[in-house]
Design an enzyme around this catalytic site. Sequence first.
Site, PDB file in Angstrom:
ATOM      1  N   TYR A 190       0.745  -1.250  -0.090  1.00 43.05           N
ATOM      2  CA  TYR A 190       0.118   0.003  -0.010  1.00 43.05           C
ATOM      3  C   TYR A 190       0.895   1.167  -0.098  1.00 43.05           C
ATOM      4  O   TYR A 190       0.641   2.282   0.838  1.00 43.05           O
ATOM      5  CB  TYR A 190      -1.001   0.010   1.301  1.00 43.05           C
ATOM      6  N   HIS A 231      -2.263 -16.607   4.626  1.00 38.36           N
ATOM      7  CA  HIS A 231      -0.772 -17.046   3.646  1.00 38.36           C
ATOM      8  C   HIS A 231      -0.173 -15.845   3.620  1.00 38.36           C
ATOM      9  O   HIS A 231       0.971 -15.872   3.249  1.00 38.36           O
ATOM     10  CB  HIS A 231      -1.415 -17.779   2.514  1.00 38.36           C
TER      11      HIS A 231
HETATM   12  N1  SAM Z   1      -9.725 -11.531   2.306  1.00 37.81           N
HETATM   13  C1  SAM Z   1      -9.485 -10.665   1.043  1.00 37.81           C
HETATM   14  C2  SAM Z   1      -9.424 -11.445  -0.351  1.00 37.81           C
HETATM   15  O1  SAM Z   1      -9.220 -12.778  -0.238  1.00 37.81           O
HETATM   16  O2  SAM Z   1      -9.862 -10.856  -1.267  1.00 37.81           O
HETATM   17  C3  SAM Z   1      -8.346  -9.892   1.129  1.00 37.81           C
HETATM   18  C4  SAM Z   1      -6.891 -10.690   1.337  1.00 37.81           C
HETATM   19  S1  SAM Z   1      -5.363  -9.461   1.284  1.00 37.81           S
HETATM   20  C5  SAM Z   1      -4.241 -10.520   0.672  1.00 37.81           C
HETATM   21  C6  SAM Z   1      -5.132  -9.194   2.870  1.00 37.81           C
HETATM   22  C7  SAM Z   1      -5.916  -8.185   3.542  1.00 37.81           C
HETATM   23  O3  SAM Z   1      -5.525  -8.326   5.023  1.00 37.81           O
HETATM   24  C8  SAM Z   1      -5.895  -6.903   3.166  1.00 37.81           C
HETATM   25  O4  SAM Z   1      -7.167  -6.566   2.793  1.00 37.81           O
HETATM   26  C9  SAM Z   1      -5.029  -6.018   4.050  1.00 37.81           C
HETATM   27  O5  SAM Z   1      -5.473  -4.585   4.022  1.00 37.81           O
HETATM   28  C10 SAM Z   1      -5.585  -6.657   5.260  1.00 37.81           C
HETATM   29  N2  SAM Z   1      -4.611  -6.528   6.300  1.00 37.81           N
HETATM   30  C11 SAM Z   1      -3.319  -6.601   6.438  1.00 37.81           C
HETATM   31  N3  SAM Z   1      -2.666  -6.179   7.637  1.00 37.81           N
HETATM   32  C12 SAM Z   1      -3.853  -5.828   8.199  1.00 37.81           C
HETATM   33  C13 SAM Z   1      -3.929  -5.387   9.637  1.00 37.81           C
HETATM   34  N4  SAM Z   1      -2.904  -5.190  10.419  1.00 37.81           N
HETATM   35  N5  SAM Z   1      -5.055  -5.172  10.266  1.00 37.81           N
HETATM   36  C14 SAM Z   1      -6.082  -5.474   9.416  1.00 37.81           C
HETATM   37  N6  SAM Z   1      -6.201  -5.667   8.073  1.00 37.81           N
HETATM   38  C15 SAM Z   1      -4.952  -6.174   7.755  1.00 37.81           C
HETATM   39  C1  ASE Z   2      -1.600 -11.841  -1.116  1.00 39.01           C
HETATM   40  C2  ASE Z   2      -2.345 -12.185  -2.236  1.00 39.01           C
HETATM   41  C3  ASE Z   2      -1.276 -11.945  -3.666  1.00 39.01           C
HETATM   42  C4  ASE Z   2      -0.353 -10.916  -0.852  1.00 39.01           C
HETATM   43  C5  ASE Z   2       0.304 -10.628  -2.176  1.00 39.01           C
HETATM   44  C6  ASE Z   2      -0.237 -10.939  -3.391  1.00 39.01           C
HETATM   45  C7  ASE Z   2      -1.318 -11.885  -5.030  1.00 39.01           C
HETATM   46  C8  ASE Z   2      -0.604 -11.485  -5.524  1.00 39.01           C
HETATM   47  N1  ASE Z   2       0.340 -10.655  -4.899  1.00 39.01           N
HETATM   48  O1  ASE Z   2      -2.400 -12.112  -0.151  1.00 39.01           O
HETATM   49  C9  ASE Z   2      -2.412 -12.923  -5.636  1.00 39.01           C
HETATM   50  C10 ASE Z   2      -1.967 -14.111  -5.726  1.00 39.01           C
HETATM   51  N2  ASE Z   2      -2.867 -14.939  -6.801  1.00 39.01           N
HETATM   52  C11 ASE Z   2      -3.831 -15.498  -6.218  1.00 39.01           C
HETATM   53  C12 ASE Z   2      -4.409 -16.529  -7.248  1.00 39.01           C
HETATM   54  O2  ASE Z   2      -4.266 -15.489  -5.029  1.00 39.01           O
END
Ligand code: SAM
Ligand code: ASE
Length: 354
Positions: A154, A264
């Site tokens: 971010y 993950h």
């Molecule tokens: N769950 C969603 C999905 O699968 O599409 C988003 C997954 S994304 C890989 C990880 C999420 O964790 C992001 O939206 C990020 O902003 C949030 N996140 C990371 N660190 C965080 C924190 N310390 N507190 C709250 N949310 C956090």
């Molecule tokens: C995360 C997911 C991703 C953190 C960094 C990342 C992806 C790219 N960079 O949680 C998406 C990965 N692709 C799929 C299919 O999940």
Amino acid sequence: MADRGDERGRDRDFRVLMGHAHGFMVSQPVQVLFAACDLGVFDAAARGPVCADVVARAAGADPRATRLLMDTCAGLGLLRRAGPGEGRSSFANTRLSDTFLVVGSPLSQCSMLRYLAGTPYRCWAHLADAVRDGRDQYARAVGVDAEDPFAAIYRSEADRVLFTRALQETWSLCGRRVLTAFDLSPFRVICDVGGGSGALAREAARLYPGSTVTVFDTPEVVGSQLRPPGDEEEAGPRVRFIAGDFFRAPLPPADLYVLARVLHDWGDAACEALLRGAHRAGGPGSAVLIVERVLEAGGAGPPEALLLSLNMLLQTRGRERTEAEYRELAARAGFPRLRLRRPGGPYEAMLARK
Ligand code: SAM
Ligand code: ASE
């Protein structure tokens, strides 16, 4: 005769060597895809067959280079030739590009492509360093050196919006399946922890009209204007957003905590802390739903999941895990019975009750 044999052998070796040396071009479909998306090729072809000149003019691009890009797209099955051969032949979208590559189409994956072609692609240039260092490569790839990988993911408003959009696109295709792998209707209050834009939460609210769903994410993500207009009325007051740091603030009380592609991102100790947080905040009979791409027993495959695990090494503190590893993490946090279901598609659903 011997000479001819030597020559054949040398030709074969040369083919192998050049195959390896040019291998990086074979991996370039992501850039071809992204370039074509960026130039509006698939959006133009969505309105009917177009020739390269028309796309080039609209995009302010070089006509010959645009033609070459579109020929390559045709070779990759992303466009098909719709008009007469040489010269001004026109191209139409294939089912794949019509479904996934037209901006604004319901299953569009354009933001994911744009994202993957950027930050992750740049990190992958430093894979050997990542293996040496055992950590993410943002310092080398984008010049950000931070303890929290999300400080790098971010690093600008535009990067935050793109990542959140990219991740939400997955659920237009896979959301329903992961949320119906188990009957979640007994859970009346659902919290999607790290739920991003709320795409999965909205799907949960649609599928389980008797439940209310809360998204818990960082203040910046919650504050973004990513929700589609009219969403408030559609999902009603049943999808709410709460801003906070999930490592510091207590989670809101709920019957079910969803952790989709969150574990993950983190090492075992942090995962355990997140799961303990859910255990602490949830009432009796509460549960966690973990949604991840799961490695096969022993962690030997499948290859796509291992590549994704390397991606997590390059971009996060985490990795992909096996079912046994998720079971162990959940058990240590007080969720002793974990069941895994494979709803089809890339993601598995694991439900573990207190
Ligand atoms: N769950 C969603 C999905 O699968 O599409 C988003 C997954 S994304 C890989 C990880 C999420 O964790 C992001 O939206 C990020 O902003 C949030 N996140 C990371 N660190 C965080 C924190 N310390 N507190 C709250 N949310 C956090
Ligand atoms: C995360 C997911 C991703 C953190 C960094 C990342 C992806 C790219 N960079 O949680 C998406 C990965 N692709 C799929 C299919 O999940």
